[in-house]
Structure formats: structure tokens, C-alpha cells
Design an enzyme around this catalytic site. Structure first.
Site, PDB file in Angstrom:
ATOM      1  CB  SER A 148      -0.858  -0.003   1.270  1.00 38.60           C
ATOM      2  OG  SER A 148      -1.432   1.270   1.482  1.00 38.60           O
ATOM      3  CE1 TYR A 161      -4.639  -1.968   5.241  1.00 40.13           C
ATOM      4  CE2 TYR A 161      -3.514   0.097   4.775  1.00 40.13           C
ATOM      5  CZ  TYR A 161      -4.183  -1.026   4.336  1.00 40.13           C
ATOM      6  OH  TYR A 161      -4.391  -1.212   2.986  1.00 40.13           O
TER       7      TYR A 161
HETATM    8  P1  NAD Z   1     -12.225  -5.089  -0.164  1.00 40.98           P
HETATM    9  O1  NAD Z   1     -12.658  -5.010   1.244  1.00 40.98           O
HETATM   10  O2  NAD Z   1     -13.176  -4.817  -1.261  1.00 40.98           O
HETATM   11  O3  NAD Z   1     -11.582  -6.500  -0.455  1.00 40.98           O
HETATM   12  C1  NAD Z   1     -10.849  -7.211   0.477  1.00 40.98           C
HETATM   13  C2  NAD Z   1     -11.022  -8.652   0.166  1.00 40.98           C
HETATM   14  O4  NAD Z   1     -10.229  -9.428   1.073  1.00 40.98           O
HETATM   15  C3  NAD Z   1     -12.459  -9.127   0.341  1.00 40.98           C
HETATM   16  O5  NAD Z   1     -12.760 -10.015  -0.707  1.00 40.98           O
HETATM   17  C4  NAD Z   1     -12.409  -9.872   1.668  1.00 40.98           C
HETATM   18  O6  NAD Z   1     -13.381 -10.882   1.776  1.00 40.98           O
HETATM   19  C5  NAD Z   1     -11.022 -10.450   1.597  1.00 40.98           C
HETATM   20  N1  NAD Z   1     -10.507 -10.898   2.866  1.00 40.98           N
HETATM   21  C6  NAD Z   1     -10.344 -10.171   3.998  1.00 40.98           C
HETATM   22  N2  NAD Z   1      -9.855 -10.949   4.968  1.00 40.98           N
HETATM   23  C7  NAD Z   1      -9.704 -12.190   4.420  1.00 40.98           C
HETATM   24  C8  NAD Z   1      -9.240 -13.413   4.916  1.00 40.98           C
HETATM   25  N3  NAD Z   1      -8.823 -13.536   6.182  1.00 40.98           N
HETATM   26  N4  NAD Z   1      -9.228 -14.484   4.088  1.00 40.98           N
HETATM   27  C9  NAD Z   1      -9.651 -14.381   2.805  1.00 40.98           C
HETATM   28  N5  NAD Z   1     -10.083 -13.231   2.282  1.00 40.98           N
HETATM   29  C10 NAD Z   1     -10.119 -12.160   3.089  1.00 40.98           C
HETATM   30  O7  NAD Z   1     -10.977  -4.105  -0.244  1.00 40.98           O
HETATM   31  P2  NAD Z   1      -9.933  -3.757  -1.405  1.00 40.98           P
HETATM   32  O8  NAD Z   1      -9.787  -2.303  -1.356  1.00 40.98           O
HETATM   33  O9  NAD Z   1     -10.255  -4.427  -2.676  1.00 40.98           O
HETATM   34  O10 NAD Z   1      -8.615  -4.376  -0.750  1.00 40.98           O
HETATM   35  C11 NAD Z   1      -7.826  -5.368  -1.357  1.00 40.98           C
HETATM   36  C12 NAD Z   1      -6.401  -5.192  -0.878  1.00 40.98           C
HETATM   37  O11 NAD Z   1      -5.910  -3.952  -1.348  1.00 40.98           O
HETATM   38  C13 NAD Z   1      -6.216  -5.172   0.639  1.00 40.98           C
HETATM   39  O12 NAD Z   1      -5.067  -5.932   0.996  1.00 40.98           O
HETATM   40  C14 NAD Z   1      -5.968  -3.706   0.951  1.00 40.98           C
HETATM   41  O13 NAD Z   1      -5.217  -3.523   2.113  1.00 40.98           O
HETATM   42  C15 NAD Z   1      -5.254  -3.272  -0.291  1.00 40.98           C
HETATM   43  N6  NAD Z   1      -5.286  -1.835  -0.562  1.00 40.98           N
HETATM   44  C16 NAD Z   1      -6.478  -1.210  -0.785  1.00 40.98           C
HETATM   45  C17 NAD Z   1      -6.476   0.154  -1.039  1.00 40.98           C
HETATM   46  C18 NAD Z   1      -7.758   0.905  -1.293  1.00 40.98           C
HETATM   47  O14 NAD Z   1      -7.723   2.132  -1.304  1.00 40.98           O
HETATM   48  N7  NAD Z   1      -8.882   0.266  -1.502  1.00 40.98           N
HETATM   49  C19 NAD Z   1      -5.269   0.867  -1.076  1.00 40.98           C
HETATM   50  C20 NAD Z   1      -4.070   0.183  -0.853  1.00 40.98           C
HETATM   51  C21 NAD Z   1      -4.096  -1.171  -0.609  1.00 40.98           C
END
Ligand code: NAD
Length: 261
Positions: A148, A161
Site C-alpha cells: 500500500s 495497518y
Molecule cells: P475489499 O474489502 O473490497 O476486499 C478485500 C477482500 O479481502 C475481500 O474479498 C475480503 O473478503 C477479503 N478478505 C479479507 N480478509 C480475508 C481473509 N482472512 N481471508 C480471505 N479473504 C479475506 O478491499 P480492497 O480495497 O479491494 O482491498 C484489497 C487489498 O488492497 C487489501 O489488501 C488492501 O489492504 C489493499 N489496498 C487497498 C487500497 C484501497 O484504497 N482500496 C489501497 C491500498 C491497498
């Protein structure tokens, strides 16, 4: 957005994506499948995970759903084995599953901290360790870890985080040099704000509306818009392709310029 990838760019490739039931993971699963890959879709929520796999299959792609928690080591081993059983090999692991909690360190209880570490860090560790087995046997493979922008710059209320995402960044670099001679490339993506349910969780925790959040983000991000899941999917596909065959150990910022400040 123009599609720069050939429709069969990933034909014959097998891609495993964790946390693919929503947001970036679901978008990346759809994008890989639309370019010929067979995709194993992992998520915790059964209905949502199956829905993503079914949508891909209905659109003419190849996908299978696996419901389970990446914080459980035994499940991660089983998920990789299930992928190889279903599709014959494993070419790309996208370690995407993650959770966020907006709070200062002294507002974070033991249970929350443990949940963050178990999901964001241990989950990626267990999955990468399991994936290395078939990849080493094949003498090829690509691991992409989800870090991230929070691994690169400091944001208020995100110390726990950010600690998990910074650990992922360093794990990526060391894995990259440890396994370069095995034919395995390991990179991390460092997205800025991306329009997914996770950002929604963030603004709810901060008691902001969607409109207030988007206005703040658009002002803060140099390119002037929030990222979309496809922005990340395109970068993950590039890193997975032979066009990136000399790229390993990289942390790729995909943040509209935010961390360049
Ligand atoms: P999201 O909440 O839409 O998706 C997260 C996914 O991870 C979901 O499908 C959830 O069910 C799954 N998940 C969570 N815990 C889990 C577990 N223990 N086992 C299996 N699956 C699990 O969010 P997103 O924004 O798509 O996030 C995806 C990744 O991107 C994350 O790692 C997040 O930290 C990272 N990220 C997101 C952003 C943002 O702005 N959205 C920015 C930087 C990094």
C-alpha cells in the site's frame, strides 16, 4: 480505459487471487479471466466468492471459487493444492486479501491488532510459502503481494495497518532475491486510494459521507481522481507478464502521484 493486453495474453496461465470476492481482487480476477487465464477466486464470504467465479464462467472464462480464511495456514496449503488439482499448475499468486482499521495505536485493542497481522501479513506469508512449492517444481512463477502507499508514507490513524503493509514490502524484496534463481519473480503493488468497499469502511470509521471522502481524495491525489480496481488489475497483469521478466523485488506505486510528493 484502452485495453492494451491481447485477449489471449494469459491463455494457459493459472492465477490464484486471494480476497477476490470484492474490490481490487474481484476486478483483477475478471481482468485476468478476460485475457485467457484460469482463475482461482478466494474469499471469505461464500455467496460473494461464488458470484465472482460464476460471473467469469458465464462470460466465457475459466474460474473456480474457494471459500476460506487466509489467516489459517492449513487452508492456504489446501488452497494452493486445490488450484493445482483444478487447473494443473500455478503461474501467478496475487496475495491481495486484506483488511483495514482506521485508529491510532492506543485505540487499537489486542484483538484488532492480531486480526490485522493474521490477515494482512500471516495470510500473505502462508500463501506465498504454499505457492513456492509448485512454482519451484515448475521453475517458474510470479508472486505479487498487496502492499500500500501506507508502506511508503505516513497517514494519520493507520499505524497498525501501515505496519502490516510495510512488512509485506520488505518480505517481497527478500523473497525476490531468495527465489530469483528458482525462476520466480516477486513484486509488490502499492496502491493509493482505490474505490472499493474498503475505502467505504475507512470513511465510515472516520464518520464521513462518500461525497466528503471523494472530495477530500480528489483534492489530495495529484492526478485528481480516486483509483479504480482496473488501475491495479492492469499493473498486476503487467507484472505477471513476460513484459516484466526483468522486474523482481519492485514496489510499484499505483497512486495517481500521491507518494511522489
Ligand atoms: P475489499 O474489502 O473490497 O476486499 C478485500 C477482500 O479481502 C475481500 O474479498 C475480503 O473478503 C477479503 N478478505 C479479507 N480478509 C480475508 C481473509 N482472512 N481471508 C480471505 N479473504 C479475506 O478491499 P480492497 O480495497 O479491494 O482491498 C484489497 C487489498 O488492497 C487489501 O489488501 C488492501 O489492504 C489493499 N489496498 C487497498 C487500497 C484501497 O484504497 N482500496 C489501497 C491500498 C491497498
Amino acid at each position: 480505459m484502452t485495453d492494451l493486453f491481447a485477449k489471449d495474453a494469459f491463455a494457459g496461465k493459472v492465477v490464484l487471487i486471494t480476497g477476490a470476492s470484492s474490490g481490487i481482487g474481484a476486478g483483477t480476477a475478471r481482468a485476468f479471466a478476460a485475457h485467457g487465464a484460469a482463475v482461482m477466486v478466494n474469499g471469505r464470504n461464500e455467496a460473494r466468492t461464488r458470484k465472482v467465479a460464476e460471473e467469469i464462467t458465464r462470460a466465457g472464462g475459466r474460474a473456480q471459487a474457494s471459500v476460506g480464511d487466509v489467516a489459517r495456514s492449513a487452508y492456504c496449503d489446501a488452497l494452493v493444492a486445490e488450484t493445482v488439482r483444478a487447473f494443473g499448475r500455478l503461474d501467478v499468486l496475487f496475495n491481495n486479501a486484506g483488511i483495514v482499521f482506521n485508529a491510532k495505536l492506543d485505540e487499537t485493542d489486542d484483538a484488532r491488532w492480531q486480526q490485522l497481522i493474521d490477515t494482512n501479513l500471516s495470510g500473505a506469508f502462508y500463501m506465498a510459502r504454499a505457492a513456492l512449492r509448485p512454482m519451484k517444481a515448475q521453475k517458474s512463477g510470479v508472486v505479487i503481494n498487496m502492499s500500500s502507499e501506507c508502506a511508503l508514507i505516513a497517514y494519520e490513524n493507520l499505524a497498525p495497518y501501515s505496519a502490516t503493509k510495510a512488512a509485506i514490502a520488505m518480505m517481497t524484496k527478500v523473497m525476490a532475491i531468495d527465489h530469483a534463481r528458482d525462476g520466480i519473480r516477486v513484486n509488490a503493488v502499492c496502491p493509493g486510494d482505490v474505490d472499493t468497499p474498503m475505502v467505504e469502511t475507512g470513511w465510515q470509521q472516520l464518520k464521513l459521507t462518500r461525497e466528503e471522502t471523494l472530495a477530500r481524495l480528489n483534492a489530495h491525489i495529484p492526478i485528481g481522481r480516486i483509483g479504480q480496481p482496473l488501475d491495479i488489475a492492469n499493473a498486476v497483469m503487467f507484472l505477471s507478464s513476460d513484459a516484466a521478466s526483468f522486474i523482481t523485488g519492485a514496489l510499484l506505486s499505483i497512486d495517481g502521484g500521491t507518494t511522489a510528493r
